[in-house]
Design an enzyme around this catalytic site. Structure first.
Site, PDB file in Angstrom:
ATOM      1  N   CYS A  41      -9.177  23.263   8.040  1.00  0.00           N
ATOM      2  CA  CYS A  41      -9.852  22.683   9.204  1.00  0.00           C
ATOM      3  C   CYS A  41      -9.501  23.497  10.440  1.00  0.00           C
ATOM      4  CB  CYS A  41      -9.415  21.239   9.394  1.00  0.00           C
ATOM      5  SG  CYS A  41     -10.025  20.543  10.942  1.00  0.00           S
ATOM      6  N   CYS A  80      -5.869  18.267  16.385  1.00  0.00           N
ATOM      7  CA  CYS A  80      -6.280  16.909  16.012  1.00  0.00           C
ATOM      8  C   CYS A  80      -5.062  16.079  15.622  1.00  0.00           C
ATOM      9  CB  CYS A  80      -7.253  16.996  14.849  1.00  0.00           C
ATOM     10  SG  CYS A  80      -7.781  15.403  14.221  1.00  0.00           S
ATOM     11  N   CYS A 113      -4.713  14.830  10.597  1.00  0.00           N
ATOM     12  CA  CYS A 113      -3.889  15.466   9.562  1.00  0.00           C
ATOM     13  C   CYS A 113      -2.623  16.048  10.189  1.00  0.00           C
ATOM     14  CB  CYS A 113      -4.670  16.583   8.880  1.00  0.00           C
ATOM     15  SG  CYS A 113      -6.064  15.984   7.926  1.00  0.00           S
ATOM     16  N   CYS A 165     -15.252  16.532   9.839  1.00  0.00           N
ATOM     17  CA  CYS A 165     -13.874  16.320   9.406  1.00  0.00           C
ATOM     18  C   CYS A 165     -13.778  16.488   7.897  1.00  0.00           C
ATOM     19  CB  CYS A 165     -13.432  14.917   9.809  1.00  0.00           C
ATOM     20  SG  CYS A 165     -11.808  14.504   9.146  1.00  0.00           S
ATOM     21  N   GLN A 170      -9.409  -0.795   1.502  1.00  0.00           N
ATOM     22  CA  GLN A 170      -8.650   0.437   1.275  1.00  0.00           C
ATOM     23  C   GLN A 170      -9.532   1.650   1.552  1.00  0.00           C
ATOM     24  OE1 GLN A 170      -5.509   0.910   0.348  1.00  0.00           O
ATOM     25  NE2 GLN A 170      -4.815  -1.122  -0.264  1.00  0.00           N
ATOM     26  N   TYR A 230       0.890 -11.015   0.207  1.00  0.00           N
ATOM     27  CA  TYR A 230       0.336 -10.061   1.184  1.00  0.00           C
ATOM     28  C   TYR A 230      -0.957  -9.495   0.600  1.00  0.00           C
ATOM     29  CZ  TYR A 230       5.289 -10.131   2.604  1.00  0.00           C
ATOM     30  OH  TYR A 230       6.561 -10.496   2.956  1.00  0.00           O
ATOM     31  N   GLU A 279      -2.053 -14.593   2.090  1.00  0.00           N
ATOM     32  CA  GLU A 279      -2.315 -13.625   3.160  1.00  0.00           C
ATOM     33  C   GLU A 279      -2.340 -14.375   4.496  1.00  0.00           C
ATOM     34  OE1 GLU A 279      -2.998 -10.287   3.878  1.00  0.00           O
ATOM     35  OE2 GLU A 279      -3.471 -11.040   5.868  1.00  0.00           O
ATOM     36  N   ASP A 282       2.702  -6.614  -1.767  1.00  0.00           N
ATOM     37  CA  ASP A 282       2.174  -5.391  -1.128  1.00  0.00           C
ATOM     38  C   ASP A 282       2.292  -5.576   0.382  1.00  0.00           C
ATOM     39  OD1 ASP A 282       0.855  -3.085  -0.405  1.00  0.00           O
ATOM     40  OD2 ASP A 282      -1.123  -3.733  -1.103  1.00  0.00           O
ATOM     41  N   CYS A 324       3.982   0.757   1.223  1.00  0.00           N
ATOM     42  CA  CYS A 324       3.519   1.892   2.026  1.00  0.00           C
ATOM     43  C   CYS A 324       4.660   2.453   2.858  1.00  0.00           C
ATOM     44  CB  CYS A 324       2.343   1.476   2.904  1.00  0.00           C
ATOM     45  SG  CYS A 324       2.693   0.055   3.935  1.00  0.00           S
TER      46      CYS A 324
HETATM   47  N1  SAH Z   1      -2.817  -6.015  -0.879  1.00  0.00           N
HETATM   48  C1  SAH Z   1      -3.845  -5.764   0.056  1.00  0.00           C
HETATM   49  C2  SAH Z   1      -3.395  -5.531   1.507  1.00  0.00           C
HETATM   50  C3  SAH Z   1      -1.979  -5.153   1.772  1.00  0.00           C
HETATM   51  S1  SAH Z   1      -1.672  -4.766   3.464  1.00  0.00           S
HETATM   52  C4  SAH Z   1      -4.706  -4.613  -0.412  1.00  0.00           C
HETATM   53  O1  SAH Z   1      -4.288  -3.826  -1.222  1.00  0.00           O
HETATM   54  O2  SAH Z   1      -5.838  -4.498   0.038  1.00  0.00           O
HETATM   55  C5  SAH Z   1      -0.498  -6.014   3.905  1.00  0.00           C
HETATM   56  C6  SAH Z   1      -1.127  -7.332   4.233  1.00  0.00           C
HETATM   57  O3  SAH Z   1      -0.083  -8.265   4.536  1.00  0.00           O
HETATM   58  C7  SAH Z   1      -2.018  -7.348   5.455  1.00  0.00           C
HETATM   59  O4  SAH Z   1      -3.285  -7.826   5.073  1.00  0.00           O
HETATM   60  C8  SAH Z   1      -1.325  -8.320   6.436  1.00  0.00           C
HETATM   61  O5  SAH Z   1      -2.251  -9.079   7.187  1.00  0.00           O
HETATM   62  C9  SAH Z   1      -0.547  -9.188   5.517  1.00  0.00           C
HETATM   63  N2  SAH Z   1       0.645  -9.860   6.054  1.00  0.00           N
HETATM   64  C10 SAH Z   1       1.494  -9.429   7.012  1.00  0.00           C
HETATM   65  N3  SAH Z   1       2.534 -10.291   7.164  1.00  0.00           N
HETATM   66  C11 SAH Z   1       2.357 -11.283   6.271  1.00  0.00           C
HETATM   67  C12 SAH Z   1       3.106 -12.464   5.925  1.00  0.00           C
HETATM   68  N4  SAH Z   1       4.242 -12.762   6.541  1.00  0.00           N
HETATM   69  N5  SAH Z   1       2.630 -13.254   4.951  1.00  0.00           N
HETATM   70  C13 SAH Z   1       1.470 -12.949   4.298  1.00  0.00           C
HETATM   71  N6  SAH Z   1       0.717 -11.854   4.586  1.00  0.00           N
HETATM   72  C14 SAH Z   1       1.150 -11.030   5.556  1.00  0.00           C
END
Ligand code: SAH
Length: 463
Positions: free
Chosen positions: A73, A79, A82, A163, A288, A317, A338, A387, A414
């Site tokens: 790029c 930028c 990246c 991009c 995603q 989550y 969530e 997650d 992550c």
């Molecule tokens: N598993 C999902 C998203 C994961 S991202 C996927 O793969 O698409 C993490 C998520 O946790 C977000 O959506 C955020 O809003 C949520 N989150 C953050 N704190 C939280 C809590 N205390 N309890 C439940 N969810 C929560």
């Protein structure tokens, strides 16, 4: 040793930070240099000095590292997107794998973790992998309308309609929009004066379905976009165009999207698949951004969950329920939790869309919902999947999880640092790490995704 700002020195880069900056030592004094990689010998210019370390800017590579490549790029350096295009993709993958290994060792205390780590799951083709892009629109120094990305840590737009990590069709979309804005003398939004109309262009592309959404974020309403029929006419020539939406954001804010959307043309949403599961995606939906690697990540989570069809599974989550629905294909019952209500609305809609009636979603904090449900029902799940966001799991939740005694915990993360911290707690309470998979979802950035399988120690394994 006396170093001064703007002084030019020769430096050999010896290390690489988690943020993807090179690190070299000048007579023992550490200097961080963006755009360099381990092994570079470079001329650098000091930009900032602190007591025990400093920053420098790359002036010239004198001897390139064998791991260095020319970033494809042309604006990779300016930028803010990246960060590590100058590092070969093979080395990027190794860098991410090492980062996970180091965190698990140093923070988690898992000494021999390498033996449990699978080889990194990288992308076959690490370009044009994103399905969502948000381009700020503004004026360049000569007053021309441009779109692109912000330079690092600023709101200066680096013009770029092509991009290399975004969907290729975005180039056509942006050229059409920029020409339309020029022809109709529509002003882009100016942050300083809070005037002008067009703030951002958001695009979403369904990689499996080919459906495309274009969303213009306006400092105003749909009606203020004059001659919008001309824009619609041009955009709908693009094959796959499904939805053209106006989002209104009149706030003085760094947030890109406002709360309200009006459809200008077509459907309010696009559809896409991850594996066999179908999702509806609106302008505001969380989805995603690298669907191909998300499939790799979720398939790994599903493999680690080792479902036979009779299991009770929690997905904590859960966002819009992407992992929950993936698991529900193989489990008896899945419960998703969530904190964001709109995400759960999407999750329920997607469950219905896929005719899945074995998933139940709760809105609330995982650390509150899960203990309450456990106390109420006393049910021991077979598998718990988490997650969490980068800050990791709430500690109270980790204790509840181990008290519920699932045979397996699948931790999708992550942030390797908080992953290591949380795994340590789980392992102090009767679990052990069995397998680790590192998946690269974001080539040329420093982000890294990891899936860890933890299993419950059998009674005679326990000390
Ligand atoms: N598993 C999902 C998203 C994961 S991202 C996927 O793969 O698409 C993490 C998520 O946790 C977000 O959506 C955020 O809003 C949520 N989150 C953050 N704190 C939280 C809590 N205390 N309890 C439940 N969810 C929560």
């Amino acid at each position: 040793m006396e170093l001064k700002k703007n002084q030019e020195i020769l430096l050999t880069i010896e290390d690489f930070t988690r943020e993807g900056e090179g690190l070299g030592k000048y007579q023992g004094f550490p200097l961080f240099v963006k755009d360099t990689v381990i092994g570079d010998k470079a001329k650098v210019s000091i930009t900032k000095l602190k007591k025990n370390y400093g920053y420098a800017r790359l002036v010239e590579i004198l001897e390139p590292s064998p791991d260095r490549v020319t970033p494809p790029c042309p604006v990779a350096r300016q930028c803010g997107g990246c960060k590590i295009q100058q590092l070969s993709y093979e080395k990027q993958k190794q860098f991410k794998w090492n980062q996970v290994a180091n965190c698990l060792k140093r923070i988690g205390g898992f000494e021999e973790i390498e033996a449990k780590m699978e080889p990194v799951y990288g992308m076959e083709h690490p370009w044009h992998y994103r399905n969502k892009a948000q381009y700020p629109v503004g004026l360049d120094k000569s007053g021309n309308i441009v779109a692109g990305f912000y330079a690092g840590r600023t709101h200066t737009i680096v013009p770029n309609t092509d991009c290399l990590i975004q969907a290729e069709v975005n180039k056509d979309i942006l050229e059409i929009i920029l020409e339309y804005l020029r022809n109709n003398h529509i002003r882009p939004y100016d942050e300083k004066s809070h005037t002008g109309l067009v703030r951002h262009v958001l695009t979403r592309v369904g990689f499996v379905t080919g459906e495309i959404m274009v969303c213009l974020v306006l400092n105003g309403k749909k009606e203020q976009l004059k001659n919008s029929a001309a824009l619609v006419k041009q955009l709908t020539v693009i094959p796959g165009m499904t939805s053209i939406v106006i989002n209104t954001n009149k706030e003085k804010t760094n947030r890109i999207l406002g709360a309200s959307c009006e459809t200008l043309w077509g459907r309010d949403y696009i559809e896409d698949y991850i594996g066999d599961v179908r999702y509806q995606i609106g302008p505001l939906s969380f989805f995603q951004v690298n669907p191909r690697q998300t499939k790799v990540l979720y398939s790994k989570a599903l493999e680690y969950a080792d479902l036979k069809g009779e299991e009770i599974v929690w997905d904590l989550y859960c966002g819009i329920g992407t992992i929950s629905l993936f698991l529900a294909q193989k489990a008896r019952q899945v419960y998703g939790v969530e904190i964001i209500k709109e995400a759960i609305d999407d999750a329920r809609r997607n469950a219905a869309l896929n005719q899945m009636d074995n998933v139940t979603f709760y809105v609330g904090k995982a650390e509150e919902i899960v203990p309450a449900q456990y106390q109420h029902t006393g049910i021991h799940p077979d598998v718990i999947v988490v997650d969490p966001p980068r800050k990791g799991c709430d500690e109270a939740l980790l204790h509840t999880m181990t008290a519920m005694e699932p045979s397996r915990i699948v931790y999708v993360s992550c942030d390797p640092g908080t992953l290591a911290r949380d795994c340590r707690i789980l392992c102090e309470e009767g679990y052990e790490i069995e397998k680790v998979a590192v998946v690269d979802q974001f080539g040329h950035s420093c982000h890294v995704e990891t899936v860890v399988l933890l299993s419950q120690l059998k009674p005679d394994d326990k000390i």
